[in-house]
Motif scaffolding. Structure first.
Motif, PDB file in Angstrom:
ATOM      1  N   LYS A 261     -30.144  66.846 -10.617  1.00  0.00           N
ATOM      2  CA  LYS A 261     -30.932  67.656  -9.835  1.00  0.00           C
ATOM      3  C   LYS A 261     -31.933  68.481 -10.747  1.00  0.00           C
ATOM      4  O   LYS A 261     -31.611  68.834 -11.938  1.00  0.00           O
ATOM      5  CB  LYS A 261     -30.200  68.618  -9.035  1.00  0.00           C
ATOM      6  CG  LYS A 261     -29.794  68.107  -7.777  1.00  0.00           C
ATOM      7  CD  LYS A 261     -28.930  69.243  -7.022  1.00  0.00           C
ATOM      8  CE  LYS A 261     -28.455  68.605  -5.534  1.00  0.00           C
ATOM      9  NZ  LYS A 261     -27.261  67.782  -5.842  1.00  0.00           N
TER      10      LYS A 261
ATOM     11  N   GLU B  72     -45.413  68.789  -9.457  1.00  0.00           N
ATOM     12  CA  GLU B  72     -46.292  67.623  -9.720  1.00  0.00           C
ATOM     13  C   GLU B  72     -47.793  67.984  -9.793  1.00  0.00           C
ATOM     14  O   GLU B  72     -48.648  67.391 -10.541  1.00  0.00           O
ATOM     15  CB  GLU B  72     -46.241  66.674  -8.470  1.00  0.00           C
ATOM     16  CG  GLU B  72     -45.142  65.923  -8.534  1.00  0.00           C
ATOM     17  CD  GLU B  72     -44.731  64.755  -9.368  1.00  0.00           C
ATOM     18  OE1 GLU B  72     -45.702  64.403 -10.120  1.00  0.00           O
ATOM     19  OE2 GLU B  72     -43.504  64.452  -9.649  1.00  0.00           O
TER      20      GLU B  72
ATOM     21  N   GLN C 259     -40.186  71.651  -6.372  1.00  0.00           N
ATOM     22  CA  GLN C 259     -39.380  71.288  -5.444  1.00  0.00           C
ATOM     23  C   GLN C 259     -38.171  70.590  -6.260  1.00  0.00           C
ATOM     24  O   GLN C 259     -38.101  69.994  -7.119  1.00  0.00           O
ATOM     25  CB  GLN C 259     -39.743  69.924  -4.730  1.00  0.00           C
ATOM     26  CG  GLN C 259     -41.101  70.426  -3.926  1.00  0.00           C
ATOM     27  CD  GLN C 259     -40.532  71.558  -2.765  1.00  0.00           C
ATOM     28  OE1 GLN C 259     -39.296  71.320  -2.211  1.00  0.00           O
ATOM     29  NE2 GLN C 259     -41.739  72.255  -2.408  1.00  0.00           N
ATOM     30  N   ILE C 260     -36.813  70.997  -5.789  1.00  0.00           N
ATOM     31  CA  ILE C 260     -35.591  70.615  -6.392  1.00  0.00           C
ATOM     32  C   ILE C 260     -35.484  69.143  -5.882  1.00  0.00           C
ATOM     33  O   ILE C 260     -35.280  68.934  -4.507  1.00  0.00           O
ATOM     34  CB  ILE C 260     -34.343  71.573  -6.167  1.00  0.00           C
ATOM     35  CG1 ILE C 260     -34.685  72.924  -6.801  1.00  0.00           C
ATOM     36  CG2 ILE C 260     -33.202  70.878  -6.722  1.00  0.00           C
ATOM     37  CD1 ILE C 260     -33.704  73.791  -6.486  1.00  0.00           C
ATOM     38  N   THR C 261     -35.223  68.354  -6.845  1.00  0.00           N
ATOM     39  CA  THR C 261     -35.068  66.888  -6.527  1.00  0.00           C
ATOM     40  C   THR C 261     -34.146  66.094  -7.718  1.00  0.00           C
ATOM     41  O   THR C 261     -33.666  66.774  -8.437  1.00  0.00           O
ATOM     42  CB  THR C 261     -36.578  66.016  -6.487  1.00  0.00           C
ATOM     43  OG1 THR C 261     -36.279  64.911  -5.961  1.00  0.00           O
ATOM     44  CG2 THR C 261     -36.976  65.961  -7.834  1.00  0.00           C
ATOM     45  N   GLU C 262     -33.882  64.967  -7.224  1.00  0.00           N
ATOM     46  CA  GLU C 262     -32.829  64.061  -8.050  1.00  0.00           C
ATOM     47  C   GLU C 262     -33.798  63.473  -9.103  1.00  0.00           C
ATOM     48  O   GLU C 262     -35.035  62.842  -8.517  1.00  0.00           O
ATOM     49  CB  GLU C 262     -32.147  62.928  -7.489  1.00  0.00           C
ATOM     50  CG  GLU C 262     -31.097  63.665  -6.346  1.00  0.00           C
ATOM     51  CD  GLU C 262     -29.810  64.174  -7.370  1.00  0.00           C
ATOM     52  OE1 GLU C 262     -29.887  63.777  -8.308  1.00  0.00           O
ATOM     53  OE2 GLU C 262     -29.250  65.111  -6.743  1.00  0.00           O
ATOM     54  N   MET C 263     -33.317  63.516 -10.227  1.00  0.00           N
ATOM     55  CA  MET C 263     -34.298  62.293 -11.332  1.00  0.00           C
ATOM     56  C   MET C 263     -33.094  62.143 -12.336  1.00  0.00           C
ATOM     57  O   MET C 263     -32.177  62.528 -12.248  1.00  0.00           O
ATOM     58  CB  MET C 263     -35.094  63.399 -11.908  1.00  0.00           C
ATOM     59  CG  MET C 263     -34.760  64.588 -12.700  1.00  0.00           C
ATOM     60  SD  MET C 263     -36.308  65.411 -13.530  1.00  0.00           S
ATOM     61  CE  MET C 263     -37.086  64.260 -14.429  1.00  0.00           C
TER      62      MET C 263
ATOM     63  N   ASP D 201     -31.143  76.901  -6.072  1.00  0.00           N
ATOM     64  CA  ASP D 201     -31.999  76.549  -4.994  1.00  0.00           C
ATOM     65  C   ASP D 201     -32.844  77.563  -4.062  1.00  0.00           C
ATOM     66  O   ASP D 201     -33.681  77.521  -3.157  1.00  0.00           O
ATOM     67  CB  ASP D 201     -31.196  76.049  -3.851  1.00  0.00           C
ATOM     68  CG  ASP D 201     -29.952  77.122  -3.105  1.00  0.00           C
ATOM     69  OD1 ASP D 201     -30.098  78.162  -3.664  1.00  0.00           O
ATOM     70  OD2 ASP D 201     -29.215  76.893  -2.424  1.00  0.00           O
TER      71      ASP D 201
END
Length: 331
Positions: free
Chosen positions: A2, A7, A16-20, A299
């Motif tokens: 996470k 962008e 935004q917290i996202t998976e990478m 979060d």
């Protein structure tokens, strides 16, 4: 893993917290599982492209991305545990607790950093949250007070914004350097500033800092409300005005200051392993302590940014990251 990704430049909501994908450490790097990370003024300015002054706005865009950010994950201050090392690394091993400064990427569950860069073993007795509150503010204070302004024992130092992310450390470091310290902040923060070692306190809501007579050997301006013309009358002969945020007007003021027997010091601080070592030594000697205003769960990063942008914090704002899943075992 996470990560808090942005962008485009803009308000806190662009993050935004996202998976990478998690990067493996390259040669000379260590991979750190991040336990805590700071949210700093620099993170806010980079996220919003809120660079002070016209020249800084242009230079900032050219450096960090003209139309969109090049580095999609912010965060410079971090603390956590080494989970893997790249080829050639001998100074760290998995299991070591470390803290440090990176040029982005700390707002994520893992970060890969150069082992020879600004990363050091966490001082004994500090939690990840405490250690992550140190690098940005404390190293900036150390650089501006010691390296740039060369504060000497017995000198009189005025710190404007003495309860903020840099100011709270500047008070402690100026005292450690032997200075007589006057801190300027809101009256609500008097106990904090005096508790950090300030010899005198000025509540800017009751006394206009521009009315102070000093004389001061150095004025450290951490929040951008005073300029050289404002402080010239309070500087002693040989006095130094050191603004953390500066623009074209400050550049023009340098010549006038010189004629008056003063100097305007316009610098950008660096962050090094040696600087972290000095901070660590000061912590172990009891001359420096972390100052934390608020701790937010990862979060709630939007709330953390909002608080930083309010410019009313008392010390550092820190994100507490959830325990990331351990790395899979080799084989």
């Amino acid at each position: 893993m996470k990560a808090a990704v942005y962008e485009n430049y803009g308000p806190a909501e662009v993050v935004q917290i996202t998976e990478m994908a998690r990067l493996d450490p390259k040669a000379g790097e260590i991979l750190v599982r991040v336990g805590a990370a700071g949210v700093t003024t620099a993170d806010w300015r980079l996220r919003a492209a809120a660079f002070p002054g016209l020249i800084s706005k242009l230079a900032g865009r050219l450096m960090f991305g003209l139309f969109a950010p090049r580095n999609k994950v912010l965060g410079s201050d971090y603390a956590g545990e080494v989970v893997a090392v790249g080829a050639g690394v001998t100074g760290f091993r998995p299991g070591d607790r470390v803290f440090g400064f990176a040029s982005g990427g700390a707002h994520a569950e893992y970060i890969a950093v150069k082992a020879e860069g600004a990363v050091l073993t966490t001082p004994a007795g500090l939690t990840d949250t405490q250690a992550a509150a140190l690098p940005f503010g404390a190293q900036a204070a150390l650089e501006f007070l010691d390296r740039f302004a060369q504060v000497k024992p017995g000198e009189r130092v005025l710190i404007v914004g003495a309860s903020g992310g840099v100011g709270a450390y500047a008070v402690q470091i100026a005292k450690a350097l032997g200075a007589h310290v006057t801190g300027v902040a809101s009256g609500a923060n008097r106990a904090l500033v005096e508790g950090l070692g300030a010899d005198a306190f000025v509540d800017y809501r009751e006394v206009d800092p521009a009315s102070l007579s000093g004389p001061f050997d150095m004025v450290l301006e951490t929040i951008g409300v005073m300029t050289y013309p404002t402080v010239a009358g309070m500087l002693a002969q040989g006095g130094r005005f050191v603004p953390l945020n500066f623009g074209l007007g400050d550049v023009f003021a340098m010549r006038k200051a010189k004629r008056n027997g003063h100097s305007v010091i316009l610098k950008v601080n660096g962050d090094t392993k040696a600087g972290l070592k000095r901070l660590s030594d000061m912590i172990e000697a009891g001359r420096l302590r972390p100052v934390i205003d608020r701790v937010y769960p990862f979060d709630q990063i939007h709330a953390a940014y909002t608080h930083v942008e309010s410019r009313s914090r008392k010390g550092a704002v820190v994100l507490k990251l959830p325990g990331a899943a351990p790395l899979p075992k080799a084989g």
